[in-house]
Design an enzyme around this catalytic site. Structure first.
Site, PDB file in Angstrom:
ATOM      1  NE  ARG A  52      -2.451   1.165   3.612  1.00 34.52           N
ATOM      2  CZ  ARG A  52      -3.156   0.995   4.731  1.00 34.52           C
ATOM      3  NH1 ARG A  52      -4.430   0.650   4.667  1.00 34.52           N
ATOM      4  NH2 ARG A  52      -2.604   1.164   5.905  1.00 34.52           N
ATOM      5  CE  LYS A 151      -1.948   4.951   6.929  1.00 35.66           C
ATOM      6  NZ  LYS A 151      -3.093   5.587   7.575  1.00 35.66           N
ATOM      7  CD  GLU A 184     -11.637   6.256   5.127  1.00 35.75           C
ATOM      8  OE1 GLU A 184     -11.137   5.130   5.308  1.00 35.75           O
ATOM      9  OE2 GLU A 184     -11.065   7.172   4.505  1.00 35.75           O
TER      10      GLU A 184
END
Ligand code: PMP
Length: 285
Positions: A52, A151, A184
């Protein structure tokens, strides 16, 4: 003994671990990061976290100057030098030192930072009684503007929602996406239980594809529970039988109240409790 921090291959005492004020990570939030756990000396889902991180970097055209293998070895040695077996690992890659302008091409030296530290666990009460949360008024950033799947070091969107939560006395806040659907929480993914089925927003709902979320979906398959990744509304949360959040720090934590409404009977439900137990077994806790 002072904690040692890894920066570009060198270990520094925490007090001496410093980055330039010209680093675009600081000036513009230009960089990416990861949060990882180590349980009993084993790094949890390291490959998934590194994958990721590398994809986040690729998406912002940031080349990480070391390989994934080198990163894995550097994490191991930083944990070892700090004698941390159960802890939290923060990887940060910044664009590096540049000029006061935006141009990332002027930044020549991406900084690779590894912080390994002890973790302040959530109180056990959160897992036994569940959390009360609110829906934040600030929507999750539009995926076309900056994909939540990256991220990135730019977490202001989440921080604004977190401030709203904290002002309401809640440690988490639910965020809706640009379409008004559930995305989220500020640092956790969301799951709902209804009529024995498990539901979570899909990857394009404005979410970070959580490593814990993925682990929980695998545990669900093992348990013979069907998981549906479908768009969910705030109404779905209000009428759910159960709700829980997943994240590296929180692991699996129940939500029993949102916007003043009890979820189910207002206590952590059986499926949530089952996933807490399954996840703890998975991490060896
Ligand atoms: N969403 C956001 C915005 C997050 O910051 C995090 C925590 N990193 C998560 C979800 C959960 O992801 P993970 O399970 O990989 O920690």
């Amino acid at each position: 003994m002072s904690l040692k921090i890894y920066i570009n291959g060198t270990l520094y005492d925490k007090e001496d671990a410093k980055i330039s004020v010209y680093d675009h990570g600081l000036l513009y939030g230009d960089g990416v990061f990861e949060g990882i756990r180590s349980y009993g000396g084993k790094v949890f889902r390291l490959k998934e976290h590194l994958d990721r991180l590398w994809l986040s970097a690729k998406a912002i055209m940031l080349e990480i100057p070391i390989s994934k293998d080198e990163m894995a070895r550097a994490i191991e040695s930083t944990l070892a030098v700090n004698s941390i077996t159960d802890g939290y690992i923060r990887l940060v890659i910044t664009r590096g030192c540049g000029t006061l302008g935006l141009d990332p091409n002027k930044c020549s030296d991406p900084q690779v930072i590894i912080i390994t530290d002890r973790i302040a666990l959530y109180p056990e009460e959160f897992y036994e009684k569940g959390l009360e949360i609110i829906t934040a008024s600030v929507p999750r950033i539009h995926p076309a503007a900056l994909s939540p799947r990256i991220k990135s070091l730019n977490y202001l969107n989440n921080i604004l929602a977190k401030i709203e939560g904290l002002q309401a006395g809640c440690i988490e806040a639910l965020m809706l996406n640009h379409k008004g659907e559930v995305s989220e929480c500020t640092g956790d993914n969301v799951f709902l239980v209804r009529n024995g089925g498990l539901f979570t927003p899909p990857n394009d709902a404005g979410i970070l594809e959580g490593v814990t979320r993925e682990a929980v979906m695998e545990l669900a398959v093992e348990a013979g529970i069907e998981v549906q990744q479908i768009p969910l509304t705030r109404h779905d949360v209000y009428i759910a039988d159960e709700c829980f959040l997943t994240g590296t720090a929180a692991e699996v934590v129940p939500v029993v109240k949102i916007d003043g409404r009890s979820i189910g009977d207002g206590t952590p439900g059986p499926m949530t409790r089952d996933f807490i137990a399954r996840f703890r077994r998975l991490t060896g806790r």
